[in-house]
Design an enzyme around this catalytic site. Sequence first.
Site, short mmCIF file in Angstrom:
data_model
loop_
_atom_site.label_atom_id
_atom_site.label_comp_id
_atom_site.label_asym_id
_atom_site.label_seq_id
_atom_site.Cartn_x
_atom_site.Cartn_y
_atom_site.Cartn_z
N ASP A 35 62.13 2.94 30.03
CA ASP A 35 61.98 1.68 31.20
C ASP A 35 63.00 0.56 30.77
O ASP A 35 62.73 0.03 29.07
CB ASP A 35 60.11 1.46 30.67
CG ASP A 35 60.10 2.45 31.23
OD1 ASP A 35 59.70 2.41 32.49
OD2 ASP A 35 58.92 3.10 30.79
N HIS A 66 64.58 3.59 34.61
CA HIS A 66 64.78 3.14 35.36
C HIS A 66 64.45 1.44 35.20
O HIS A 66 64.43 0.69 34.23
CB HIS A 66 62.88 2.98 35.08
CG HIS A 66 61.32 2.03 35.84
ND1 HIS A 66 60.55 2.33 35.99
CD2 HIS A 66 61.87 0.91 36.68
CE1 HIS A 66 59.20 1.60 36.34
NE2 HIS A 66 60.71 1.10 37.49
N PHE A 143 54.14 -3.21 31.09
CA PHE A 143 53.27 -2.73 30.34
C PHE A 143 53.06 -1.35 30.49
O PHE A 143 52.47 -1.14 31.88
CB PHE A 143 52.21 -3.51 29.75
CG PHE A 143 52.82 -4.99 29.67
CD1 PHE A 143 53.39 -5.51 28.38
CD2 PHE A 143 52.55 -5.43 30.20
CE1 PHE A 143 53.36 -6.70 28.01
CE2 PHE A 143 52.85 -7.44 30.21
CZ PHE A 143 53.62 -7.19 29.36
N GLY A 145 50.30 1.81 29.53
CA GLY A 145 48.31 2.28 29.40
C GLY A 145 47.59 0.87 29.91
O GLY A 145 46.84 1.10 29.77
N GLY A 176 52.65 5.03 36.48
CA GLY A 176 51.66 3.97 35.55
C GLY A 176 50.63 4.62 36.44
O GLY A 176 49.72 4.78 37.10
N GLY A 177 50.16 4.41 35.04
CA GLY A 177 48.17 4.87 34.61
C GLY A 177 47.90 6.76 35.35
O GLY A 177 47.07 7.37 35.33
C1 DX5 Z 1 55.52 0.26 33.19
C2 DX5 Z 1 56.06 1.19 33.22
C3 DX5 Z 1 56.14 2.83 33.32
C4 DX5 Z 1 55.17 2.64 31.76
C5 DX5 Z 1 54.18 3.49 31.93
O1 DX5 Z 1 56.11 -1.03 34.12
O2 DX5 Z 1 57.25 1.30 34.27
O3 DX5 Z 1 57.15 3.63 32.77
O4 DX5 Z 1 55.36 3.85 30.71
O5 DX5 Z 1 53.14 4.05 31.48
P1 DX5 Z 1 51.32 4.53 31.37
O6 DX5 Z 1 51.88 5.95 31.75
O7 DX5 Z 1 51.52 4.71 30.02
O8 DX5 Z 1 51.02 3.47 32.64
ZN ZN Z 2 58.88 3.44 34.42
#
Ligand code: DX5
Ligand code: ZN
Length: 228
Positions: A35, A66, A143, A145, A176-177
Amino acid sequence: MSLLFAPSILSADFAALGDAIAAAERGGADLIHVDVMDGHFVPNITIGPPVVRSIKRVATVPLDVHLMITDPDRYIEAFAEAGAAMMSVHVEVLPHLHRTVHAIKALGVKAGVVINPGTPVGAIEEIAGDVDFVLVMSVNPGFGGQTFIPRSESKVREVRALLDRAGNQAPVEIDGGVDLQTVGRVVAAGARILVAGAAVFHTPDPERATRELKAAALAALPASATRC
Ligand code: DX5
Ligand code: ZN
């Protein structure tokens, strides 16, 4: 490819990225999701090409980069040189999306487009035939989490249908999530690249978490899909 599991190192210890990546790979990670945030498009700052280059030296699986940055055109070459195998850009920042997607492909990198939770699926209609994958954000980016936004499930179905209408078998990625509660639902909806950060790295055993999440994802694949 029936399904790819992509742990996001955003939730790993940045002082020990090599260990985090090795654990995820032992658990069966198919990709490492990286990320990139610029503190402008999203309210957080992470890493740039030098770190991606270092990660590339230790990772044995491809890097899925990403880009959550305001001006991706300026940096795609640097991330390609650093070792990205896949690169995704947000439609919200790109007035010349077609040009950017083809510029990524011209660098020999798989090109993906990303839509935020507030962006309609129609925003990618004209590019649906050109992309190598589409990333549906199931949280607002910035972020790790955060909690999965339930509407994302039907959005995955809509993106899958759009790609099918365009005659493009490119996979839908979700980010995400994603955790043991949500992974089955998103796979059933048609997601085939699954990103998970906190559910892997905010656990005592990231190797085991990777293995369990991937197994849950594979178990949710419809019988018609080829299992790997
Ligand atoms: C959020 C990022 C995600 C993040 C996902 O902006 O693009 O890739 O790391 O994290 P979790 O799986 O904890 O939602
Ligand atoms: Zn991502």
